[in-house]
Write a protein that holds these residues in place. Structure first.
Motif, PDB file in Angstrom:
ATOM      1  N   PHE A   3       7.163  23.332   5.817  1.00 59.96           N
ATOM      2  CA  PHE A   3       6.992  22.388   6.763  1.00 59.96           C
ATOM      3  C   PHE A   3       5.735  21.616   6.908  1.00 59.96           C
ATOM      4  O   PHE A   3       4.707  22.245   7.111  1.00 59.96           O
ATOM      5  CB  PHE A   3       7.604  22.956   7.863  1.00 59.96           C
ATOM      6  N   ASP A   4       6.080  20.250   7.060  1.00 61.58           N
ATOM      7  CA  ASP A   4       4.378  19.516   7.282  1.00 61.58           C
ATOM      8  C   ASP A   4       4.605  18.211   8.043  1.00 61.58           C
ATOM      9  O   ASP A   4       6.062  17.549   7.638  1.00 61.58           O
ATOM     10  CB  ASP A   4       3.892  19.298   6.020  1.00 61.58           C
ATOM     11  N   ILE A   5       3.994  17.749   8.344  1.00 61.41           N
ATOM     12  CA  ILE A   5       3.988  16.209   9.238  1.00 61.41           C
ATOM     13  C   ILE A   5       2.722  15.188   8.456  1.00 61.41           C
ATOM     14  O   ILE A   5       1.471  15.923   8.637  1.00 61.41           O
ATOM     15  CB  ILE A   5       3.664  16.222  10.620  1.00 61.41           C
ATOM     16  N   LEU A   6       2.957  14.238   7.729  1.00 60.35           N
ATOM     17  CA  LEU A   6       2.062  13.676   7.061  1.00 60.35           C
ATOM     18  C   LEU A   6       2.250  12.008   7.580  1.00 60.35           C
ATOM     19  O   LEU A   6       3.077  11.596   7.852  1.00 60.35           O
ATOM     20  CB  LEU A   6       2.228  13.623   5.621  1.00 60.35           C
ATOM     21  N   LYS A   7       0.992  11.624   7.568  1.00 58.01           N
ATOM     22  CA  LYS A   7       0.970  10.016   7.812  1.00 58.01           C
ATOM     23  C   LYS A   7       1.573   9.422   6.499  1.00 58.01           C
ATOM     24  O   LYS A   7       1.527   9.927   5.242  1.00 58.01           O
ATOM     25  CB  LYS A   7      -0.505   9.572   8.114  1.00 58.01           C
ATOM     26  N   ILE A   8       2.220   8.063   6.829  1.00 58.93           N
ATOM     27  CA  ILE A   8       2.684   7.523   5.525  1.00 58.93           C
ATOM     28  C   ILE A   8       1.458   6.515   4.779  1.00 58.93           C
ATOM     29  O   ILE A   8       0.710   5.598   5.054  1.00 58.93           O
ATOM     30  CB  ILE A   8       3.615   6.377   6.091  1.00 58.93           C
ATOM     31  N   ASP A   9       1.287   7.464   3.616  1.00 59.37           N
ATOM     32  CA  ASP A   9       0.399   6.895   2.661  1.00 59.37           C
ATOM     33  C   ASP A   9       0.813   5.777   1.789  1.00 59.37           C
ATOM     34  O   ASP A   9       2.142   5.481   1.952  1.00 59.37           O
ATOM     35  CB  ASP A   9      -0.415   7.882   1.922  1.00 59.37           C
ATOM     36  N   GLY A  10       0.021   5.200   0.696  1.00 59.50           N
ATOM     37  CA  GLY A  10       0.456   4.118  -0.026  1.00 59.50           C
ATOM     38  C   GLY A  10       1.744   4.761  -0.940  1.00 59.50           C
ATOM     39  O   GLY A  10       2.524   3.862  -1.240  1.00 59.50           O
ATOM     40  N   GLU A  11       1.684   6.138  -1.442  1.00 59.69           N
ATOM     41  CA  GLU A  11       2.598   6.487  -2.232  1.00 59.69           C
ATOM     42  C   GLU A  11       3.994   6.268  -1.469  1.00 59.69           C
ATOM     43  O   GLU A  11       4.995   5.980  -1.888  1.00 59.69           O
ATOM     44  CB  GLU A  11       2.381   7.832  -2.954  1.00 59.69           C
ATOM     45  N   ILE A  12       3.947   7.016  -0.499  1.00 62.96           N
ATOM     46  CA  ILE A  12       5.346   7.103   0.451  1.00 62.96           C
ATOM     47  C   ILE A  12       5.816   5.707   0.940  1.00 62.96           C
ATOM     48  O   ILE A  12       6.928   5.345   0.635  1.00 62.96           O
ATOM     49  CB  ILE A  12       5.075   7.924   1.705  1.00 62.96           C
ATOM     50  N   PHE A  13       4.801   4.843   1.207  1.00 66.82           N
ATOM     51  CA  PHE A  13       5.240   3.401   1.711  1.00 66.82           C
ATOM     52  C   PHE A  13       6.073   2.700   0.413  1.00 66.82           C
ATOM     53  O   PHE A  13       6.635   2.016   0.684  1.00 66.82           O
ATOM     54  CB  PHE A  13       3.904   2.704   2.256  1.00 66.82           C
ATOM     55  N   SER A  14       5.445   2.986  -0.737  1.00 65.01           N
ATOM     56  CA  SER A  14       6.000   2.312  -1.895  1.00 65.01           C
ATOM     57  C   SER A  14       7.488   2.731  -1.959  1.00 65.01           C
ATOM     58  O   SER A  14       8.326   1.970  -2.808  1.00 65.01           O
ATOM     59  CB  SER A  14       5.176   2.627  -3.188  1.00 65.01           C
ATOM     60  N   ARG A  15       7.969   3.873  -1.689  1.00 57.80           N
ATOM     61  CA  ARG A  15       9.332   4.335  -1.805  1.00 57.80           C
ATOM     62  C   ARG A  15      10.148   3.527  -0.696  1.00 57.80           C
ATOM     63  O   ARG A  15      11.424   3.619  -0.582  1.00 57.80           O
ATOM     64  CB  ARG A  15       9.289   5.743  -1.565  1.00 57.80           C
ATOM     65  N   ILE A  16       9.571   3.183   0.200  1.00 56.21           N
ATOM     66  CA  ILE A  16      10.204   2.690   1.635  1.00 56.21           C
ATOM     67  C   ILE A  16      10.340   0.893   1.843  1.00 56.21           C
ATOM     68  O   ILE A  16      10.902   0.535   2.582  1.00 56.21           O
ATOM     69  CB  ILE A  16       9.885   3.458   2.863  1.00 56.21           C
ATOM     70  N   ASP A  17       9.213   0.531   1.219  1.00 51.02           N
ATOM     71  CA  ASP A  17       9.007  -0.779   1.392  1.00 51.02           C
ATOM     72  C   ASP A  17      10.010  -1.649   0.804  1.00 51.02           C
ATOM     73  O   ASP A  17      10.446  -1.548  -0.387  1.00 51.02           O
ATOM     74  CB  ASP A  17       7.605  -1.175   0.495  1.00 51.02           C
ATOM     75  N   GLY A  18      10.750  -2.608   1.636  1.00 57.34           N
ATOM     76  CA  GLY A  18      11.861  -3.253   1.174  1.00 57.34           C
ATOM     77  C   GLY A  18      13.099  -2.522   1.478  1.00 57.34           C
ATOM     78  O   GLY A  18      14.204  -3.244   1.004  1.00 57.34           O
ATOM     79  N   LYS A  19      13.145  -1.287   1.720  1.00 54.24           N
ATOM     80  CA  LYS A  19      14.223  -0.630   1.727  1.00 54.24           C
ATOM     81  C   LYS A  19      14.791  -0.452   3.359  1.00 54.24           C
ATOM     82  O   LYS A  19      14.993  -0.865   4.229  1.00 54.24           O
ATOM     83  CB  LYS A  19      14.296   0.523   0.978  1.00 54.24           C
ATOM     84  N   SER A  20      14.225   0.984   3.811  1.00 54.78           N
ATOM     85  CA  SER A  20      14.349   1.365   5.050  1.00 54.78           C
ATOM     86  C   SER A  20      13.235   0.712   5.996  1.00 54.78           C
ATOM     87  O   SER A  20      13.569   0.256   7.067  1.00 54.78           O
ATOM     88  CB  SER A  20      13.908   2.991   5.135  1.00 54.78           C
ATOM     89  N   TYR A  21      12.086   0.347   5.470  1.00 51.25           N
ATOM     90  CA  TYR A  21      11.025  -0.271   5.957  1.00 51.25           C
ATOM     91  C   TYR A  21      11.260  -1.872   5.413  1.00 51.25           C
ATOM     92  O   TYR A  21      10.392  -2.264   4.733  1.00 51.25           O
ATOM     93  CB  TYR A  21       9.769   0.242   5.649  1.00 51.25           C
ATOM     94  N   LYS A  22      12.214  -2.676   6.224  1.00 53.28           N
ATOM     95  CA  LYS A  22      12.493  -4.020   5.794  1.00 53.28           C
ATOM     96  C   LYS A  22      11.308  -4.752   6.056  1.00 53.28           C
ATOM     97  O   LYS A  22      10.506  -4.800   7.021  1.00 53.28           O
ATOM     98  CB  LYS A  22      13.931  -4.588   6.563  1.00 53.28           C
ATOM     99  N   LYS A  23      11.321  -6.192   5.637  1.00 50.94           N
ATOM    100  CA  LYS A  23      10.295  -7.057   5.931  1.00 50.94           C
ATOM    101  C   LYS A  23      10.364  -7.327   7.402  1.00 50.94           C
ATOM    102  O   LYS A  23       9.192  -7.843   7.807  1.00 50.94           O
ATOM    103  CB  LYS A  23      10.722  -8.305   5.253  1.00 50.94           C
TER     104      LYS A  23
END
Length: 196
Positions: A3-23
């Motif tokens: 179990f862990d809590i992490l900030k959204i880094d570049g790698e994670i953001f690349s997975r969500i950008d334009g999908k769940s994290y829409k423009k």
């Protein structure tokens, strides 16, 4: 993975950008957190899970999922909704439990609490969202009609006697299964000031 809590880094953001994290997403990335969790399936196997939520509920969710895991509570899948191209219907049909997805409440122009990362859907196929519009019943996901009857016995069913309900509500979450005008049996949420 534990179990862990992490900030959204570049790698994670690349997975969500334009999908769940829409423009048009109004939630700053800094307000979101990436959670690593463990969960059990119906066979008691330990699985890795991941979800993104609002920083305001990150600690609560880690505590909740730790308790559910310790009690062997079955959750079939906990994957980022981005694996379904952020399409809520596809994720629900696959019984995937998820949290953040910037979107609007079905049939409205209001941002969903999922759009703020303040709501979690658990085992959604077996706990559908049922609404009525113009006298017509709508069930989401569309393949969940057989689970509308809550008097039937089936796996993953959430009721007020269920451990999932008890743990989420003990941590200050409300449950969509308690609504009067609609029923959202999968849906646990905390409604903060930005929605009032």
């Amino acid at each position: 993975m534990e179990f862990d809590i992490l900030k959204i880094d570049g790698e994670i953001f690349s997975r969500i950008d334009g999908k769940s994290y829409k423009k048009n997403c109004t939630v700053p990335v800094e307000d979101l957190r990436y959670l690593k969790i463990l969960h059990k399936n119906l066979n008691g196997e330990t699985l890795n899970g991941e979800l993104i939520c609002n920083v305001r509920i990150a600690e609560k969710l880690i505590s909740i999922f730790k308790k559910l895991y310790a009690e062997n509570y079955p959750i079939e899948k906990v994957r980022l909704i981005d694996e379904y191209n952020a399409e809520d219907e596809l994720s629900m049909r696959d019984n995937n439990s998820s949290c953040f997805n910037f979107r609007f409440v079905s049939n409205t122009n209001r941002i969903s609490l999922h759009g703020y990362g303040m709501a979690v859907d658990i085992n959604p196929l077996y706990n559908p969202y049922i609404t009525f519009h113009g006298g017509k019943k709508n069930i989401e996901p569309a393949n969940a009609a057989e689970f509308e009857d809550r008097t039937k016995k089936f796996p993953y069913k959430i009721t007020e006697d269920d451990l999932c309900y008890k743990i989420f509500t003990a941590h200050g979450f409300s449950w969509g299964g308690s609504w009067e005008d609609a029923k959202d049996y999968q849906h646990f949420y905390i409604e903060e000031d930005f929605r009032k």
